[in-house]
Design a protein around this motif. Structure first.
Motif, PDB file in Angstrom:
ATOM      1  N   THR A 126       3.631  -7.319   0.574  1.00 58.30           N
ATOM      2  CA  THR A 126       4.590  -6.378   0.189  1.00 58.30           C
ATOM      3  C   THR A 126       4.136  -5.591  -0.732  1.00 58.30           C
ATOM      4  O   THR A 126       4.032  -4.208  -0.832  1.00 58.30           O
ATOM      5  CB  THR A 126       6.134  -6.658  -0.104  1.00 58.30           C
ATOM      6  OG1 THR A 126       6.409  -7.595   1.015  1.00 58.30           O
ATOM      7  CG2 THR A 126       6.853  -5.771  -0.397  1.00 58.30           C
ATOM      8  N   VAL A 127       3.597  -6.031  -1.888  1.00 62.38           N
ATOM      9  CA  VAL A 127       3.151  -5.251  -2.999  1.00 62.38           C
ATOM     10  C   VAL A 127       1.564  -4.566  -2.470  1.00 62.38           C
ATOM     11  O   VAL A 127       1.510  -3.318  -2.947  1.00 62.38           O
ATOM     12  CB  VAL A 127       2.645  -6.223  -4.180  1.00 62.38           C
ATOM     13  CG1 VAL A 127       1.979  -5.605  -5.429  1.00 62.38           C
ATOM     14  CG2 VAL A 127       3.866  -6.524  -4.617  1.00 62.38           C
ATOM     15  N   ALA A 152       2.684  -1.610  -0.303  1.00 63.28           N
ATOM     16  CA  ALA A 152       3.539  -0.536  -1.241  1.00 63.28           C
ATOM     17  C   ALA A 152       2.363   0.147  -2.141  1.00 63.28           C
ATOM     18  O   ALA A 152       2.388   1.385  -2.078  1.00 63.28           O
ATOM     19  CB  ALA A 152       4.413  -1.137  -2.413  1.00 63.28           C
ATOM     20  N   ALA A 153       1.526  -0.419  -2.505  1.00 59.12           N
ATOM     21  CA  ALA A 153       0.171   0.023  -3.360  1.00 59.12           C
ATOM     22  C   ALA A 153      -0.666   0.899  -2.388  1.00 59.12           C
ATOM     23  O   ALA A 153      -1.016   2.101  -2.894  1.00 59.12           O
ATOM     24  CB  ALA A 153      -0.739  -1.126  -4.098  1.00 59.12           C
ATOM     25  N   GLY A 211       0.359   2.508   0.292  1.00 60.82           N
ATOM     26  CA  GLY A 211       1.271   3.753   0.335  1.00 60.82           C
ATOM     27  C   GLY A 211       1.431   4.631  -0.772  1.00 60.82           C
ATOM     28  O   GLY A 211       1.159   5.797  -0.845  1.00 60.82           O
ATOM     29  N   ALA A 212       1.277   4.037  -2.012  1.00 62.84           N
ATOM     30  CA  ALA A 212       1.133   4.964  -3.276  1.00 62.84           C
ATOM     31  C   ALA A 212      -0.109   5.803  -3.354  1.00 62.84           C
ATOM     32  O   ALA A 212      -0.220   6.582  -3.680  1.00 62.84           O
ATOM     33  CB  ALA A 212       1.443   4.127  -4.405  1.00 62.84           C
TER      34      ALA A 212
END
Length: 56
Positions: free
Chosen positions: A37-38, A41-42, A44-45
């Motif tokens: 998940t992290v 998210a990373a 995508g960022a």
């Protein structure tokens, strides 16, 4: 009588071993899911696209 007591102890030991294995496996899967998940998210960022498409 002694065999019943030994049998009960063995059954309890096996049950606790299985429960411990299940919780350890769930803990490992929880860590893997958190890392994934992290990571997503990373990614995508970092990718940082500004042209989001609205879902209708």
């Amino acid at each position: 009588m002694v065999l019943k007591i030994i049998g009960a102890i063995i059954v309890i030991w096996v049950a606790l071993s299985v429960i411990g294995f299940v919780f350890k496996a769930l803990g490992t899967l929880l860590v893997i899911a958190a890392v994934a998940t992290v990571g997503v998210a990373a990614y995508g960022a970092i990718k940082g696209k500004k042209d989001y498409k609205q879902i209708r």
